[in-house]
Design a protein around this motif. Sequence first.
Motif, PDB file in Angstrom:
ATOM      1  N   ASN A  89       0.811  -1.214   0.000  1.00 59.41           N
ATOM      2  CA  ASN A  89       0.000   0.000   0.000  1.00 59.41           C
ATOM      3  C   ASN A  89       0.846   1.267   0.000  1.00 59.41           C
ATOM      4  OD1 ASN A  89      -2.513  -1.371   0.106  1.00 59.41           O
ATOM      5  ND2 ASN A  89      -2.257  -1.707   2.297  1.00 59.41           N
ATOM      6  N   THR A  90       2.143   1.136  -0.247  1.00 52.99           N
ATOM      7  CA  THR A  90       3.045   2.277  -0.190  1.00 52.99           C
ATOM      8  C   THR A  90       3.362   2.774  -1.598  1.00 52.99           C
ATOM      9  OG1 THR A  90       4.074   1.406   1.828  1.00 52.99           O
ATOM     10  CG2 THR A  90       5.288   3.103   0.616  1.00 52.99           C
ATOM     11  N   PRO A  91       2.979   4.003  -1.934  1.00 48.92           N
ATOM     12  CA  PRO A  91       3.287   4.532  -3.272  1.00 48.92           C
ATOM     13  C   PRO A  91       4.739   4.982  -3.355  1.00 48.92           C
ATOM     14  CG  PRO A  91       2.114   6.181  -1.997  1.00 48.92           C
ATOM     15  CD  PRO A  91       2.179   4.944  -1.136  1.00 48.92           C
ATOM     16  N   PHE A  92       5.332   4.838  -4.529  1.00 49.06           N
ATOM     17  CA  PHE A  92       6.669   5.360  -4.773  1.00 49.06           C
ATOM     18  C   PHE A  92       6.778   5.774  -6.236  1.00 49.06           C
ATOM     19  CE2 PHE A  92       6.935   0.823  -5.564  1.00 49.06           C
ATOM     20  CZ  PHE A  92       7.780   0.679  -6.644  1.00 49.06           C
ATOM     21  N   VAL A  93       7.821   6.567  -6.536  1.00 48.07           N
ATOM     22  CA  VAL A  93       7.983   7.154  -7.865  1.00 48.07           C
ATOM     23  C   VAL A  93       9.396   6.887  -8.354  1.00 48.07           C
ATOM     24  CG1 VAL A  93       7.990   9.314  -9.185  1.00 48.07           C
ATOM     25  CG2 VAL A  93       6.312   8.978  -7.366  1.00 48.07           C
ATOM     26  N   TYR A  94       9.542   6.653  -9.660  1.00 45.48           N
ATOM     27  CA  TYR A  94      10.862   6.565 -10.275  1.00 45.48           C
ATOM     28  C   TYR A  94      10.757   7.041 -11.715  1.00 45.48           C
ATOM     29  CZ  TYR A  94       8.900   2.092 -11.951  1.00 45.48           C
ATOM     30  OH  TYR A  94       8.095   1.124 -12.510  1.00 45.48           O
ATOM     31  N   TRP A  95      11.911   7.212 -12.369  1.00 45.41           N
ATOM     32  CA  TRP A  95      11.979   7.660 -13.767  1.00 45.41           C
ATOM     33  C   TRP A  95      12.589   6.538 -14.591  1.00 45.41           C
ATOM     34  CZ3 TRP A  95      11.700  10.682  -9.667  1.00 45.41           C
ATOM     35  CH2 TRP A  95      10.996  11.902  -9.772  1.00 45.41           C
ATOM     36  N   ARG A  96      11.861   6.041 -15.577  1.00 41.69           N
ATOM     37  CA  ARG A  96      12.287   4.844 -16.306  1.00 41.69           C
ATOM     38  C   ARG A  96      12.539   5.129 -17.781  1.00 41.69           C
ATOM     39  NH1 ARG A  96       8.068   2.817 -19.391  1.00 41.69           N
ATOM     40  NH2 ARG A  96       6.018   3.682 -18.862  1.00 41.69           N
ATOM     41  N   CYS A  97      13.384   4.298 -18.361  1.00 45.73           N
ATOM     42  CA  CYS A  97      13.643   4.347 -19.794  1.00 45.73           C
ATOM     43  C   CYS A  97      12.597   3.507 -20.516  1.00 45.73           C
ATOM     44  CB  CYS A  97      15.045   3.813 -20.082  1.00 45.73           C
ATOM     45  SG  CYS A  97      15.410   3.601 -21.848  1.00 45.73           S
ATOM     46  N   ALA A  98      11.951   4.091 -21.516  1.00 45.75           N
ATOM     47  CA  ALA A  98      10.919   3.369 -22.269  1.00 45.75           C
ATOM     48  C   ALA A  98      11.498   2.189 -23.044  1.00 45.75           C
ATOM     49  CB  ALA A  98      10.201   4.320 -23.213  1.00 45.75           C
ATOM     50  N   ARG A  99      12.812   2.205 -23.286  1.00 46.22           N
ATOM     51  CA  ARG A  99      13.460   1.088 -23.975  1.00 46.22           C
ATOM     52  C   ARG A  99      14.009   0.040 -23.004  1.00 46.22           C
ATOM     53  NH1 ARG A  99      16.781   5.062 -28.152  1.00 46.22           N
ATOM     54  NH2 ARG A  99      14.953   5.685 -29.410  1.00 46.22           N
ATOM     55  N   ARG A 100      13.615   0.164 -21.742  1.00 46.41           N
ATOM     56  CA  ARG A 100      13.937  -0.819 -20.697  1.00 46.41           C
ATOM     57  C   ARG A 100      15.430  -0.924 -20.384  1.00 46.41           C
ATOM     58  NH1 ARG A 100       9.779  -5.947 -21.532  1.00 46.41           N
ATOM     59  NH2 ARG A 100       7.856  -4.701 -21.507  1.00 46.41           N
ATOM     60  N   HIS A 101      16.133   0.188 -20.528  1.00 48.66           N
ATOM     61  CA  HIS A 101      17.546   0.170 -20.143  1.00 48.66           C
ATOM     62  C   HIS A 101      17.717   0.269 -18.634  1.00 48.66           C
ATOM     63  CE1 HIS A 101      18.450   1.558 -24.450  1.00 48.66           C
ATOM     64  NE2 HIS A 101      18.928   0.342 -24.302  1.00 48.66           N
ATOM     65  N   GLY A 102      16.724   0.806 -17.964  1.00 43.33           N
ATOM     66  CA  GLY A 102      16.819   0.926 -16.515  1.00 43.33           C
ATOM     67  C   GLY A 102      15.969   2.060 -15.997  1.00 43.33           C
ATOM     68  N   ARG A 103      16.264   2.471 -14.762  1.00 44.30           N
ATOM     69  CA  ARG A 103      15.488   3.536 -14.140  1.00 44.30           C
ATOM     70  C   ARG A 103      16.308   4.231 -13.076  1.00 44.30           C
ATOM     71  NH1 ARG A 103      11.351   0.903  -9.799  1.00 44.30           N
ATOM     72  NH2 ARG A 103      12.743  -0.615  -8.865  1.00 44.30           N
ATOM     73  N   GLN A 104      15.950   5.490 -12.814  1.00 44.60           N
ATOM     74  CA  GLN A 104      16.576   6.253 -11.745  1.00 44.60           C
ATOM     75  C   GLN A 104      15.540   6.475 -10.647  1.00 44.60           C
ATOM     76  OE1 GLN A 104      19.720   8.748 -12.709  1.00 44.60           O
ATOM     77  NE2 GLN A 104      19.128  10.441 -11.385  1.00 44.60           N
ATOM     78  N   ILE A 105      15.968   6.276  -9.392  1.00 39.14           N
ATOM     79  CA  ILE A 105      15.043   6.394  -8.259  1.00 39.14           C
ATOM     80  C   ILE A 105      15.761   7.096  -7.120  1.00 39.14           C
ATOM     81  CG2 ILE A 105      15.651   4.091  -7.367  1.00 39.14           C
ATOM     82  CD1 ILE A 105      12.698   3.801  -6.495  1.00 39.14           C
ATOM     83  N   SER A 106      15.048   7.979  -6.437  1.00 42.38           N
ATOM     84  CA  SER A 106      15.654   8.690  -5.309  1.00 42.38           C
ATOM     85  C   SER A 106      15.882   7.728  -4.152  1.00 42.38           C
ATOM     86  CB  SER A 106      14.745   9.842  -4.873  1.00 42.38           C
ATOM     87  OG  SER A 106      13.583   9.344  -4.230  1.00 42.38           O
TER      88      SER A 106
END
Length: 217
Positions: A89-106
Amino acid sequence: MTCATCGKGMTTEVFEGHQSLSVEIDYCLDCQAFWFDHFENLQLAPRATLKLFRLIGEASEKARPRPWPDGACPRCGIRLLKTHDLQRNTPFVYWRCARRHGRQISFYDFLREKDFIRPLPPEQLEELRRQLASINCSNCGAPIDLARDSVCSHCGSPLSILDTSQAGKLIAHLQNADAPVSEPMAKLAALLPHAPQAPDLIGEGLRSLIALLMKRV
């Protein structure tokens, strides 16, 4: 590897993965963020996760970064997509690559993703209000007036605390259940609302956790 947010070089460090494998994790202390290649965050062994917590705890003493601008994938250069997700039930946010190379998260959202942060219970909030007039938001560092708010007016993050029960499960796993964890977890829980100055509940919790338990890793 360059940081998707500030464009500076990220630090690359090798951590322990599952099945005796190693995982290279990239992080930026200036932006207080991790870059995970596709599924990389799922490959971390519990011992590696605790070491990341130590890194986050040490970084929490530093100034918070400004809100992230639009960033580009360090692998292919396309714009990262802001993505909202849930861990239980815990929301979180990240920024992802649409080509599935990865993601950046705080760092903060990484703790939310791992289910190590929970909202501050009403009784602990009242105890905190009796001792402090304000506290810094664990997400953005902005001050929160405890007399009137329990949510950061700058970024909207609710006052949260390190989940000691979840931390206890991780420590028990690291210790192979050969030592009880209830006592150190109780000490950690007791430290948080009684700190003479608590600039950041999550940071205080992480530093207390590391001080009590890092020698066991």
